[in-house]
Structures are given as C-alpha cells and as structure tokens.
Design a protein around this motif. Structure first.
Motif, short mmCIF file in Angstrom:
data_model
loop_
_atom_site.label_atom_id
_atom_site.label_comp_id
_atom_site.label_asym_id
_atom_site.label_seq_id
_atom_site.Cartn_x
_atom_site.Cartn_y
_atom_site.Cartn_z
N GLN A 255 0.49 -1.33 0.17
CA GLN A 255 0.49 -0.46 0.11
C GLN A 255 1.09 1.29 0.26
OE1 GLN A 255 -2.01 0.62 4.00
NE2 GLN A 255 -0.92 -1.96 4.74
N ASN A 256 0.20 2.88 -0.78
CA ASN A 256 1.47 3.48 -0.31
C ASN A 256 1.83 4.13 0.41
OD1 ASN A 256 0.70 3.42 -2.96
ND2 ASN A 256 -0.56 5.17 -2.55
N ASN A 257 3.08 3.86 1.65
CA ASN A 257 3.35 4.66 3.41
C ASN A 257 4.31 5.17 2.38
OD1 ASN A 257 2.05 3.49 4.71
ND2 ASN A 257 2.37 1.31 4.04
N GLN A 258 5.05 6.17 3.22
CA GLN A 258 6.13 6.90 3.77
C GLN A 258 6.59 6.45 4.48
OE1 GLN A 258 6.15 11.13 2.48
NE2 GLN A 258 3.56 10.98 1.98
N LEU A 259 8.11 6.24 4.48
CA LEU A 259 8.61 5.01 5.38
C LEU A 259 9.76 5.60 6.00
CD1 LEU A 259 8.50 1.95 3.96
CD2 LEU A 259 6.60 2.95 5.62
N GLY A 260 10.04 7.09 5.62
CA GLY A 260 11.00 8.55 5.79
C GLY A 260 12.18 8.29 4.88
N TRP A 261 12.83 9.34 5.18
CA TRP A 261 14.31 10.15 4.29
C TRP A 261 15.59 10.55 4.85
CZ3 TRP A 261 16.28 14.83 3.74
CH2 TRP A 261 15.27 16.18 4.62
N ILE A 262 16.27 10.52 3.88
CA ILE A 262 17.92 10.28 4.52
C ILE A 262 18.20 11.80 3.21
CG2 ILE A 262 18.35 8.53 6.11
CD1 ILE A 262 19.91 9.12 2.77
N LEU A 263 19.95 12.12 4.15
CA LEU A 263 19.93 12.98 2.79
C LEU A 263 21.55 12.57 2.89
CD1 LEU A 263 20.12 16.98 2.32
CD2 LEU A 263 22.05 16.10 2.29
N LEU A 275 29.40 18.76 -12.73
CA LEU A 275 29.14 17.93 -11.82
C LEU A 275 27.00 16.93 -11.15
CD1 LEU A 275 30.04 20.97 -10.93
CD2 LEU A 275 31.21 20.27 -8.99
N CYS A 276 27.81 15.95 -10.71
CA CYS A 276 27.18 15.57 -9.31
C CYS A 276 26.47 16.34 -8.17
CB CYS A 276 26.30 14.46 -9.57
SG CYS A 276 25.45 13.98 -10.86
N LEU A 277 25.81 16.35 -7.61
CA LEU A 277 25.75 16.77 -6.26
C LEU A 277 24.87 15.88 -5.33
CD1 LEU A 277 25.86 20.91 -6.35
CD2 LEU A 277 28.52 18.81 -6.37
N GLY A 278 25.07 15.65 -3.99
CA GLY A 278 24.07 15.34 -2.71
C GLY A 278 23.42 14.54 -3.30
N GLN A 279 22.66 14.08 -2.08
CA GLN A 279 21.82 12.77 -2.55
C GLN A 279 20.85 12.72 -1.69
OE1 GLN A 279 22.00 8.54 -4.56
NE2 GLN A 279 20.65 8.22 -3.45
N ILE A 280 19.33 12.98 -1.90
CA ILE A 280 17.78 12.92 -1.39
C ILE A 280 17.80 11.01 -0.83
CG2 ILE A 280 16.30 13.34 -0.22
CD1 ILE A 280 17.11 16.03 -0.18
N SER A 281 17.33 10.46 -0.33
CA SER A 281 16.54 9.67 -0.90
C SER A 281 15.09 9.02 0.28
CB SER A 281 17.65 7.70 -0.46
OG SER A 281 18.95 7.91 -1.08
N HIS A 282 14.43 9.17 -0.39
CA HIS A 282 12.88 9.02 0.01
C HIS A 282 12.79 7.50 -0.36
CE1 HIS A 282 12.01 13.55 0.14
NE2 HIS A 282 12.95 13.75 -0.98
#
Length: 386
Positions: A255-263, A275-282
């Motif tokens: 089912q649709n769930n949001q389980l957190g994110w990090i940077l 350049l490629c910079l950073g990464q946020i993962s949801h």
C-alpha cells in the motif's frame, strides 16, 4: 507480429549491457525504453566504480572480473566511456570518531587510508575543515554512466539488435506478450531491467517480487570553472541503513506508505567539468509519488554548503529518479516467482561494478551454461525465508 528470443524492458545500463551481451551471443533481442532521454538512475549516477569494496568471495570475484573488463570496454564498444581512476574521499563528520569509522572499513578488500583534517583538505582543497573530523581515501574507478550506456546501446544496434521507444503497459505472463502504448510484442523470454519500476511492472502482472526502490534526488550542474579534485562521499552512508530498515516488512510495500528519508552529502565532477551533487533518498512505496522538489533542493544545497561551501550556490537543477535495491544488498537475477520465462535483472547495490560482469554471466547462463553466482542471485532465494 515478430517473435523475439528475448525482450528487455528498460534501457538503463542494466538493460543496455544485457542487450548487448545477448545479441553478441546470437539471441534476437528487442530493447524497450519508454523515454527518448531516459530519466533513470543511470543518468543521475555519480559514475563511481568501487572495485575496492568487496567483502565476500562472491563480491571479490565480481569486482576482479569487472576491473579487468573495464580496462578494454571502450575498445570493445568502440566508444569512449571515460574510464579513469580518481581519489575517493570519504568524509567523517565532526560527531563521528575517525578511528572508529576507519575500523568499519577493515572488512573491505582494500581498506581506505585514514587521513587527518589537514591531509583531507590538502587532497580536496574545497573541503570545509570545520565540518569534518577526518576522512578516508582510496583509489576509485570512474566512468561517465550515460556515455557508457549509450556505448552499449550503439554496439547492440550495430550487432543487429532492435530498440523501440514505447511505454510498457502490461505483461501477459502466460502468453509472454508485452503490450505497450504503441504495439504488442511476443517473445520467448522477458527480462525486466526497469530499476525502481520493476516491482510495479511485475505486480501489475500478478507476480510478487522482493525488489524495492527509493526516490532519489540529486543536483546536476552545467560545466563549471571551479575544480573538484576528488569524488567526495560521506564515510557513513545513511542510505544503507534506510534501505535495510524499509525492506524488513513486505506488507508495508503493498500500500502507499512514506517510510522516511535521508540526505547524504556527496559530489563528483565529470571530465566536461559538470557536477553531480548530494543525494536525498525517500522511501515512498508509491513509485509515482510527487516529491517536494523546492524543499529537497534547499536541504541539499544547505548540507552541501556545510561540507563544500563553494558548491552551495552553483548553477544546477534538481533531478529525480527511482533507485532499486534488495533485502541483502545483492542483485536479483533470474526467473521470478511463478514464471519460467520472465526474468529479473535489477536491485544492484554496486551497479556500475556488478552489471557488466553479471550481464555476461547471465547471458551464458541463459545459453545453457551453469553459473554458481547467477544461481545464488536468483530472486527466488528469499522465498525459503518467508
């Protein structure tokens, strides 16, 4: 309707490499991709090749094969993939102890060298010395991921493969029929290389599978005048912990769930000075979920600026893609549950290293050769643990 030996879904580096290896082995192959310019994890990859990071006999064998393969890949594909070696700099934050962090890396085939703050800033002058307690460094392979993918596709087409831009709408497992927004295609085997969309495609066909995905966001810049000397990444990646936690309970993914994110703060400069910079993962279990891009970009720039101040306000745009992963950090390769002719080639934790050798091994396996590594990576390995 022409029937192909194998239809590949997804033209990121996984689908491109596999298609090339298949057609050179004599299979008739159709490669399907929904976008003229793919919006996938390959396009937004840092391009790093962590040959040094093996921790088991299986990953050591693949890393060694990959390193040897890359030495001649540009020549084989007749295209420059920009293969080179960089200094990888793994920054240790002020809150982490350098010696304890270095100890975490002793299990790798080539443990990185511990640097103090002065040594780290000498290696990478753009670093903010106030933001780190030290760093680790090791030699790190690097390619241009888009150019490598396009090189594989070009060689695939020259060898007689076929490619079509079409969106896959439905897979009929019983008839091995693929319906797209333009045509229907028949085949003897289907291989899904759709990265983060692989789970959705299989579920729509009534096939449950234990492959997952993050919504990843990075900033890409045009060529810039400033010079980044190393590939910068955090020594402690929060993404790994997020993926491990989110894949423990499969019911959450139904089912649709949001389980957190990090940077995670990182940066790499390509040979054209972009350049490629950073990464946020949801972790949002809906692959079509909308992400607040303005909020993400502001958070990325602020955190990048803490470690690499000169990069905080550079010209660049935020991009989004899905990144596939598995429960055990190893890819899923082979027949999926409930099917003898639908295969998965996805979930790579070290994709640019593992994909080329595993594509070659998988093709030989499909041609009838036994392969202990491919057998170990079967998607069905998780069924006995349920």
């Amino acid at each position: 309707m022409k029937t192909y030996d194998i239809i590949i879904i997804g033209a990121g580096i996984a689908g491109a490499a596999l298609s090339y290896e298949l057609v050179t082995k004599g299979f008739s192959v159709l490669l399907l991709e929904q976008y003229t310019t793919p919006q996938n994890a390959t396009r937004y990859s840092y391009g790093g090749l962590a040959f040094w990071s093996a921790t088991t006999s299986l990953t050591s064998e693949l890393c060694n094969e990959s390193k040897q393969l890359y030495q001649t890949l540009s020549q084989e594909l007749n295209s420059d993939i920009q293969f080179r070696e960089l200094d990888l700099l793994l920054t240790i934050s002020q809150k982490n102890n350098p010696e304890e962090t270095a100890a975490l890396y002793q299990r790798f085939a080539t443990p990185p060298q511990l640097l103090n703050v002065n040594q780290a800033c000498e290696l990478e002058p753009l670093l903010n010395r106030e933001a780190i307690s030290g760093a680790l460094t090791v030699k790190h392979g690097h390619i241009h991921p888009e150019k490598t993918t396009q090189a594989y596709i070009k060689a695939f087409l020259l060898a007689g493969g076929k490619m079509q831009i079409s969106q896959v709408l439905e897979i009929e497992p019983e008839d091995l029929l693929i319906k797209t927004n333009t045509d229907s295609f028949s085949c003897k085997n289907i291989v899904i290389c759709a990265g983060g969309f692989s789970r959705k495609l299989l579920q729509k066909s009534g096939i449950p599978i234990q492959v997952y995905f993050t919504h990843a966001e990075i900033i890409k810049t045009p060529p810039l005048d400033l010079r980044l000397s190393t590939l910068v990444m955090p020594a402690i990646l929060q993404r790994s912990e997020l993926e491990a936690d989110s894949s423990q309970n499969d019911k959450l993914w139904n089912q649709n769930n949001q389980l957190g994110w990090i940077l995670d703060v990182g940066a790499v400069q390509f040979q054209d000075n972009s350049l490629c910079l950073g990464q946020i993962s949801h972790i949002n279990t809906n692959p079509d979920a909308t992400i607040d891009s303005a909020k993400s970009e502001a958070a990325l720039r602020k955190n990048i600026g803490t470690v690499l101040p000169d990069l905080e306000n550079v010209t660049g745009d935020l991009h989004h893609c899905l990144v596939a992963f598995s429960k055990d950090n190893l890819p899923l390769i082979g027949e999926v549950n409930q099917s003898n002719n639908i295969h998965l080639f996805s979930g790579f934790s070290n994709p640019l290293v593992f994909i080329p050798p595993l594509a070659r091994r998988f093709v030989n396996y499909l041609a009838g050769s036994k392969d202990e590594i491919i057998t170990q990576l079967s998607p069905q390995r998780f069924l006995s643990k349920q």
